[in-house]
Motif scaffolding. Structure first.
Motif, PDB file in Angstrom:
ATOM      1  N   ASN A  11       0.917  -1.022  -0.050  1.00  0.00           N
ATOM      2  CA  ASN A  11       0.465   0.082   0.155  1.00  0.00           C
ATOM      3  C   ASN A  11       0.996   1.184  -0.289  1.00  0.00           C
ATOM      4  OD1 ASN A  11      -2.401  -1.164   0.041  1.00  0.00           O
ATOM      5  ND2 ASN A  11      -2.259  -1.892   2.397  1.00  0.00           N
ATOM      6  N   ASN A  13       2.682   4.251  -1.304  1.00  0.00           N
ATOM      7  CA  ASN A  13       2.333   4.470  -2.134  1.00  0.00           C
ATOM      8  C   ASN A  13       4.101   5.781  -2.332  1.00  0.00           C
ATOM      9  OD1 ASN A  13       1.648   6.873  -0.877  1.00  0.00           O
ATOM     10  ND2 ASN A  13      -0.024   7.268  -2.030  1.00  0.00           N
TER      11      ASN A  13
ATOM     12  N   CYS B  28       6.920  10.387  -5.774  1.00  0.00           N
ATOM     13  CA  CYS B  28       5.698   9.538  -5.613  1.00  0.00           C
ATOM     14  C   CYS B  28       5.343   9.239  -6.794  1.00  0.00           C
ATOM     15  CB  CYS B  28       4.843  11.010  -4.326  1.00  0.00           C
ATOM     16  SG  CYS B  28       4.268  10.272  -3.412  1.00  0.00           S
ATOM     17  N   SER B  29       5.344   8.693  -7.697  1.00  0.00           N
ATOM     18  CA  SER B  29       4.544   8.589  -8.781  1.00  0.00           C
ATOM     19  C   SER B  29       4.556   6.697  -9.035  1.00  0.00           C
ATOM     20  CB  SER B  29       4.753   8.999  -9.582  1.00  0.00           C
ATOM     21  OG  SER B  29       5.878   8.693 -10.156  1.00  0.00           O
ATOM     22  N   GLU B  30       4.030   5.956  -9.880  1.00  0.00           N
ATOM     23  CA  GLU B  30       4.140   4.746 -10.220  1.00  0.00           C
ATOM     24  C   GLU B  30       5.628   4.110 -11.192  1.00  0.00           C
ATOM     25  OE1 GLU B  30       0.763   2.774 -12.175  1.00  0.00           O
ATOM     26  OE2 GLU B  30       1.143   1.813 -10.007  1.00  0.00           O
ATOM     27  N   THR B  70       3.849  13.429  -7.477  1.00  0.00           N
ATOM     28  CA  THR B  70       3.336  12.887  -8.400  1.00  0.00           C
ATOM     29  C   THR B  70       3.733  12.495  -9.314  1.00  0.00           C
ATOM     30  OG1 THR B  70       0.772  13.752  -7.611  1.00  0.00           O
ATOM     31  CG2 THR B  70       1.843  12.425  -5.750  1.00  0.00           C
ATOM     32  N   ARG B 280      -5.756   6.078   2.783  1.00  0.00           N
ATOM     33  CA  ARG B 280      -5.337   5.625   2.494  1.00  0.00           C
ATOM     34  C   ARG B 280      -4.730   4.474   3.151  1.00  0.00           C
ATOM     35  NH1 ARG B 280      -2.162   4.506   0.381  1.00  0.00           N
ATOM     36  NH2 ARG B 280       0.119   5.297   0.416  1.00  0.00           N
ATOM     37  N   TYR B 285      -5.139   3.874  -3.474  1.00  0.00           N
ATOM     38  CA  TYR B 285      -2.756   3.901  -3.532  1.00  0.00           C
ATOM     39  C   TYR B 285      -3.044   4.816  -4.398  1.00  0.00           C
ATOM     40  CZ  TYR B 285       0.922   1.713  -5.254  1.00  0.00           C
ATOM     41  OH  TYR B 285       2.297   1.898  -6.025  1.00  0.00           O
ATOM     42  N   TYR B 286      -3.976   5.286  -5.156  1.00  0.00           N
ATOM     43  CA  TYR B 286      -3.158   6.271  -6.480  1.00  0.00           C
ATOM     44  C   TYR B 286      -4.015   7.418  -5.927  1.00  0.00           C
ATOM     45  CZ  TYR B 286      -2.089   2.340  -9.564  1.00  0.00           C
ATOM     46  OH  TYR B 286      -1.873   0.951 -10.108  1.00  0.00           O
ATOM     47  N   TYR B 323      -8.708   9.630  -4.208  1.00  0.00           N
ATOM     48  CA  TYR B 323      -7.687   8.650  -3.905  1.00  0.00           C
ATOM     49  C   TYR B 323      -8.711   7.539  -4.849  1.00  0.00           C
ATOM     50  CZ  TYR B 323      -5.951  11.132  -0.570  1.00  0.00           C
ATOM     51  OH  TYR B 323      -5.426  12.585   1.153  1.00  0.00           O
ATOM     52  N   LYS B 326      -6.488   0.613  -6.048  1.00  0.00           N
ATOM     53  CA  LYS B 326      -5.298  -0.134  -6.586  1.00  0.00           C
ATOM     54  C   LYS B 326      -5.783  -1.280  -7.775  1.00  0.00           C
ATOM     55  CE  LYS B 326      -0.630  -1.679  -5.405  1.00  0.00           C
ATOM     56  NZ  LYS B 326       0.212  -1.898  -4.817  1.00  0.00           N
TER      57      LYS B 326
END
Lengths: 117, 390
Positions: A11, A13, B28-30, B70, B280, B285-286, B323, B326
């Motif tokens: 979880n 991020n 803080c991003s993917e 992000t 959270r 998650y996003y 928010y 996932k």
């Protein structure tokens, strides 16, 4: 295989709030020393030497919005079992066994042989 | 090249180790983009010499604070990372004129903690307290208090920065660097105005109907005594210990709010801050930063509720935090389309970076091109961010 038993790490991020409180990060001032990087690695199930860079104080958990416990101690235990141990840790364990202290110091007035009896 | 850089910043302030490269490949991003070298200048002079050197070799440089964005604004492939993490001192305090001078790498959390002993604070406190002063200036950060006090640019007196050619400026012409996401220069220091820690009172409102909530907000938005207005969706309110209703937290600069006791106020503010923890930790998650006009807030809240997207935010400003779970990764595109239809946008709080490039207007792009021509003709600073220059 080394696994983080606390599955909440998925979880994370990577907001980085954990780095704010970390004593290791505040001294070394680099991302690779902070808890966020450990979480980043734990998410990918990659366990590297940075997991030894942790005082286990739990400060990272204190302000974490997702309440993620990195379980560094558990990961380290598994790393030792898997033979992924740092030389410093090896000598510390050996010192504990021989001298009952992590630094390998002899107490004043005690005979060296006492530690082997 | 590494030896030359080590001679500029010192061997202990540069690293090309695999572990450091990996640590600076994310924010803080993917997305992950691996840099080639990480550099931590200790002062403006080192940063200046570093950028002069990078400009001579036309080497791309990505600027980074603590990497809390992000919007993928502080990562780049095969670039040098110039991190302000080790420039984290308060260099000057003038309490009579309420001015502080801070190096760019200090976080707002650390700054306000340090200033607390002299009963002053920097009033713009963004959602992520880990954000650095440099990052906040570069993003022209917004916080819940912005309803009354505006964004960071209103609290910056002077900015010291080094441009893409290695020239150093300590200027009041802040519009060239505030909110420019590092496209015109690397911020090394900022002179900020601070305020006495304000006394506020609080009041909570709860509504079954969205229209009632928005009517209340409409009234309070015009009120000059309102410090900030925070909105919480029904589920979040419920998790915070209220009924399953929409909640609105209003803070006043006077004592007209029902909660006046300092200790109680602290408890309630902590509770409001814990909303993000509830959201959270329950798997959302996003995180996105939708910005809509007040007239469209109804549509946004309704859309989010329909799609099980959690929402909180500064409703008086139209800035929200959405928010997503996932499993709802695909919903992000639908959300973007929805925002376009309502005339809203993304990236107003967390920045444009690479991720929100599509939300930049032609007018803004022209402004950035003009800035690049003036300060970074070779486009070495944050290339690929916001605009495609040269």
């Amino acid at each position: 295989m080394i696994e983080n038993k606390n599955q909440t790490v998925v979880n994370c991020n990577l907001c980085g709030i954990c780095n704010l409180n970390c004593p290791i990060y505040s001294v070394l001032q680099k991302e690779s020393a902070g808890p966020r990087f450990k979480a980043f690695l734990a998410k990918k199930k990659e366990h590297k030497d940075v997991f030894w860079l942790c005082t286990n104080c739990g400060a990272c958990l204190q302000d974490c919005p997702a309440r993620i416990d990195l379980c560094c101690l558990e990961i380290r235990r598994q790393m030792v079992a898997a033979g992924k141990e740092l030389p410093a840790n090896k000598s510390m364990r050996a010192n504990f066994q021989k001298f009952n202290n992590p630094l390998g110091e002899l107490k004043k007035g005690k005979k060296f042989t006492k530690y082997y009896t | 090249m590494n030896k030359r850089i080590a001679s500029i910043v010192g061997a202990e302030n540069v690293s090309d180790s695999a572990i450091d490269i990996e640590a600076y490949s994310y924010c803080c991003s993917e997305r992950e983009l691996k840099p080639s070298l990480v550099i931590w200048p200790r002062n403006a002079e080192q940063a200046q010499r570093m950028l002069l050197f990078a400009n001579q070799g036309r080497t791309p440089v990505v600027l980074r604070g603590k990497g809390t964005t992000t919007s993928e604004g502080c990562i780049a492939d095969n670039a040098l990372v110039l991190s302000s993490e080790r420039m984290n001192k308060i260099t000057f305090v003038d309490l009579n004129n309420k001015l502080v001078e801070v190096e760019a790498g200090m976080s707002i959390h650390d700054l306000n903690n340090s200033l607390r002993s002299v009963n002053v604070m920097f009033p713009v406190v963004p959602l992520n307290p880990g954000q650095t002063i440099g990052g906040m200036v570069a993003l022209n950060a917004l916080s819940k208090q912005s309803q009354l006090i505006g964004r960071v640019n209103e609290w910056v007196e002077k900015v010291e920065f080094v441009d893409g050619t290695g020239k150093s400026f300590f200027t009041k012409k802040k519009e060239d660097v505030v909110g420019r996401e590092g496209l015109s220069g690397f911020i090394t220091k900022a002179q900020l105005r601070v305020v006495d820690i304000p006394s506020i009172s609080l009041e909570f409102f709860h509504f079954n109907e969205l229209t009632d909530l928005l009517n209340q907000v409409r009234l309070l938005r015009k009120d000059k005594e309102v410090y900030f207005l925070e909105f919480f969706d029904r589920k979040t309110s419920n998790e915070m210990g209220f009924e399953l209703k929409y909640s609105l937290m209003a803070a006043y600069t006077s004592f007209r709010g029902k909660i006046k006791n300092a200790q109680e106020i602290k408890e309630w503010l902590d509770k409001a801050d814990s909303a993000v923890v509830f959201i959270r930790s329950s798997g959302y998650y996003y995180m996105e930063d939708p910005f809509v006009s007040f007239e469209k807030a109804y549509d946004l809240i309704e859309w989010c509720e329909k799609h099980d997207v959690r929402l909180q935010g500064h409703i008086g400003l139209g800035a929200f935090y959405a928010y997503f779970q996932k499993k709802d990764r695909d919903l992000l595109d639908t959300f973007s389309s929805f925002l376009r239809r309502t005339g809203g946008k993304l990236g107003d709080v967390f920045g444009t970076g690479i991720k929100n490039k599509l939300w930049v207007s032609q007018e803004k792009k022209k402004e950035f091109i003009k800035l690049k021509e003036e300060y970074d003709y070779n486009n070495i600073l944050n290339p690929d961010k916001i605009i495609n220059y040269r």
